[in-house]
Design an enzyme around this catalytic site. Structure first.
Site, PDB file in Angstrom:
ATOM      1  N   LYS A  82       0.771  -1.241   0.000  1.00  0.00           N
ATOM      2  CA  LYS A  82       0.000   0.000   0.000  1.00  0.00           C
ATOM      3  C   LYS A  82       0.806   1.297   0.000  1.00  0.00           C
ATOM      4  CE  LYS A  82      -0.445   0.430   5.041  1.00  0.00           C
ATOM      5  NZ  LYS A  82       0.266   1.723   5.116  1.00  0.00           N
ATOM      6  N   SER A  90      -8.730   2.723  -2.718  1.00  0.00           N
ATOM      7  CA  SER A  90      -7.865   3.841  -2.313  1.00  0.00           C
ATOM      8  C   SER A  90      -8.245   5.131  -3.017  1.00  0.00           C
ATOM      9  CB  SER A  90      -6.410   3.507  -2.631  1.00  0.00           C
ATOM     10  OG  SER A  90      -5.582   4.633  -2.465  1.00  0.00           O
ATOM     11  N   TYR A 102       1.022   1.855  -7.300  1.00  0.00           N
ATOM     12  CA  TYR A 102       0.054   1.455  -6.275  1.00  0.00           C
ATOM     13  C   TYR A 102      -1.359   1.841  -6.678  1.00  0.00           C
ATOM     14  CZ  TYR A 102      -2.815   1.907  -2.120  1.00  0.00           C
ATOM     15  OH  TYR A 102      -3.859   1.849  -1.228  1.00  0.00           O
ATOM     16  N   LYS A 160      -4.829  -0.525  -7.638  1.00  0.00           N
ATOM     17  CA  LYS A 160      -6.146  -0.430  -7.003  1.00  0.00           C
ATOM     18  C   LYS A 160      -7.238  -0.159  -8.039  1.00  0.00           C
ATOM     19  CE  LYS A 160      -5.378  -1.320  -2.695  1.00  0.00           C
ATOM     20  NZ  LYS A 160      -6.037  -2.455  -2.025  1.00  0.00           N
ATOM     21  N   TYR A 179     -10.516   4.422   0.628  1.00  0.00           N
ATOM     22  CA  TYR A 179     -10.032   5.117   1.819  1.00  0.00           C
ATOM     23  C   TYR A 179      -9.254   6.351   1.402  1.00  0.00           C
ATOM     24  CZ  TYR A 179      -9.919   0.209   3.549  1.00  0.00           C
ATOM     25  OH  TYR A 179     -10.180  -1.095   3.847  1.00  0.00           O
ATOM     26  N   PHE A 180      -9.438   7.406   2.186  1.00  0.00           N
ATOM     27  CA  PHE A 180      -8.489   8.489   2.107  1.00  0.00           C
ATOM     28  C   PHE A 180      -7.367   8.094   3.090  1.00  0.00           C
ATOM     29  CE2 PHE A 180     -11.443   9.781  -0.830  1.00  0.00           C
ATOM     30  CZ  PHE A 180     -10.978  10.883  -1.525  1.00  0.00           C
ATOM     31  N   ASN A 181      -6.754   8.838   3.852  1.00  0.00           N
ATOM     32  CA  ASN A 181      -5.507   8.411   4.509  1.00  0.00           C
ATOM     33  C   ASN A 181      -5.745   7.921   5.934  1.00  0.00           C
ATOM     34  OD1 ASN A 181      -4.659  10.141   2.192  1.00  0.00           O
ATOM     35  ND2 ASN A 181      -2.643   9.562   2.945  1.00  0.00           N
ATOM     36  N   ASN A 212       6.789   3.513   5.575  1.00  0.00           N
ATOM     37  CA  ASN A 212       6.541   4.170   4.294  1.00  0.00           C
ATOM     38  C   ASN A 212       5.501   5.274   4.415  1.00  0.00           C
ATOM     39  OD1 ASN A 212       8.139   2.771   2.151  1.00  0.00           O
ATOM     40  ND2 ASN A 212       7.102   0.977   2.970  1.00  0.00           N
ATOM     41  N   ASN A 213       4.830   5.381   5.553  1.00  0.00           N
ATOM     42  CA  ASN A 213       3.765   6.357   5.733  1.00  0.00           C
ATOM     43  C   ASN A 213       4.138   7.362   6.820  1.00  0.00           C
ATOM     44  OD1 ASN A 213       2.067   3.520   5.052  1.00  0.00           O
ATOM     45  ND2 ASN A 213       1.593   5.303   3.825  1.00  0.00           N
ATOM     46  N   ARG A 253      -3.747  16.032   2.769  1.00  0.00           N
ATOM     47  CA  ARG A 253      -4.500  14.783   2.700  1.00  0.00           C
ATOM     48  C   ARG A 253      -5.684  14.827   3.659  1.00  0.00           C
ATOM     49  NH1 ARG A 253      -1.669  14.787  -0.981  1.00  0.00           N
ATOM     50  NH2 ARG A 253      -0.197  13.209  -1.737  1.00  0.00           N
ATOM     51  N   ARG A 298       8.567  13.376  -3.585  1.00  0.00           N
ATOM     52  CA  ARG A 298       8.679  11.932  -3.787  1.00  0.00           C
ATOM     53  C   ARG A 298       7.897  11.544  -5.032  1.00  0.00           C
ATOM     54  NH1 ARG A 298       6.506   8.459   1.147  1.00  0.00           N
ATOM     55  NH2 ARG A 298       4.631   9.591   0.494  1.00  0.00           N
TER      56      ARG A 298
END
Length: 290
Positions: A32, A72, A96, A100, A124-126, A145-146, A178, A239
């Site tokens: 994810k 997502s 990613y 999805k 989903y949002f975050n 990673n988050n 976000r 990124r």
């Protein structure tokens, strides 16, 4: 009886379905992370897409006809529109997100072939936060990673500083914005989705979000309040695969089910910090000795 299997292992999946009477599936199993997906895209397609194909094949072989799919907001990609509703066009900007979106297309095609299927895809949002008890939380393997688990590990001294990827986005403070949603609200959304799978057949798509955005620096400020001490950070280059802003229009799910999120950013940060403080080294450690 608990069983563990890789969705890419068709024989193992068949064994699970054969051993249980399964009428509904919640499909979370996927990789994810946006940044990671740009580095290992083939692994993302293998795990996310192949796994979904195999799950659908097993469901059709064993008579399971109801599924809630973990989708997502990244499907929407870079767009000037705020907020985003489910009818906005897809423009996935990284591997990613493309996996999805491809999975949603797979689900739509499966529903066209098997009209008895009832599928709800939750975009989903975050998701961030942890269970309010502090006993269930996010414990990523390796470097997170988050953003929020990374902040939390900096706060307990496991990492030295938070990298903030980009401060030149067209947002109020230049950092990405976000729509953060508490993981407990995400869990509750799935519970309600299960209750509504039989409302109609075919594929339905719903956003899960709050409708309110926060930038990375705003999230950092709120988490700093929860921790009570400054969290060092460093601005870095953007990124690959990130987009400036993603905020949900959550109106469809509220109109359909009378459901909305109930927890704000303060609760998300406080609960995430409680888990990390009680488990400074993740699930491998107990409460701190200090």
């Amino acid at each position: 009886m608990k069983r563990q299997a890789d969705l890419r292992d068709r024989a193992a999946l068949d064994a699970v379905f054969a051993a249980h009477e399964i009428d509904s599936v919640i499909h979370f199993a996927a990789k994810k992370a946006v940044g990671e997906s740009t580095r290992i895209p083939l692994e993302y397609y293998d795990i996310n897409v192949t796994g979904t194909v195999n799950l659908l094949l097993a469901m059709t072989r064993h008579g399971a006809r109801r599924v809630v799919f973990s989708s997502s907001c990244s499907i929407y990609g870079e767009t000037p529109k705020v907020p985003l509703d489910e009818d906005d066009p897809a423009a996935p900007a990284n591997p990613y997100a493309r996996t999805k979106y491809l999975c949603e297309q797979l689900l739509a095609d499966a529903c066209a072939r098997y009209p008895e299927l009832s599928v709800i895809a939750l975009r989903y949002f975050n998701p961030i936060g942890a269970h309010p008890s502090g006993e269930i939380g996010e414990d990523p393997t390796g470097v997170p990673n988050n953003v929020l688990p990374y902040m939390a590990q900096v706060a307990v001294g496991r990492l030295t500083e938070l990298p903030v990827f980009g401060d030149d986005y067209p947002t109020p403070d230049g950092t990405g914005v976000r729509d953060y949603i508490h993981v407990s609200d995400v869990a509750d959304g799935h519970r309600v989705a299960l209750d509504h799978l039989d409302d109609e057949q075919g594929l339905r798509v719903f956003n899960l979000g709050t409708g309110t955005g926060a930038s990375v620096l705003e999230l950092l400020a709120e988490f700093t309040k929860a921790v009570g001490t400054p969290i060092p950070y460093r601005i870095q280059a953007r990124r690959a695969g990130d987009v400036p802003t993603l905020i949900a229009d959550p109106g469809r799910v509220e109109r359909a089910w009378g459901w909305r999120t109930t927890r704000d950013l303060t609760a998300m940060c406080a609960d995430a910090w409680r888990f990390q403080r009680l488990h400074p080294n993740g699930y491998s450690s107990g409460p701190p000795t200090v």
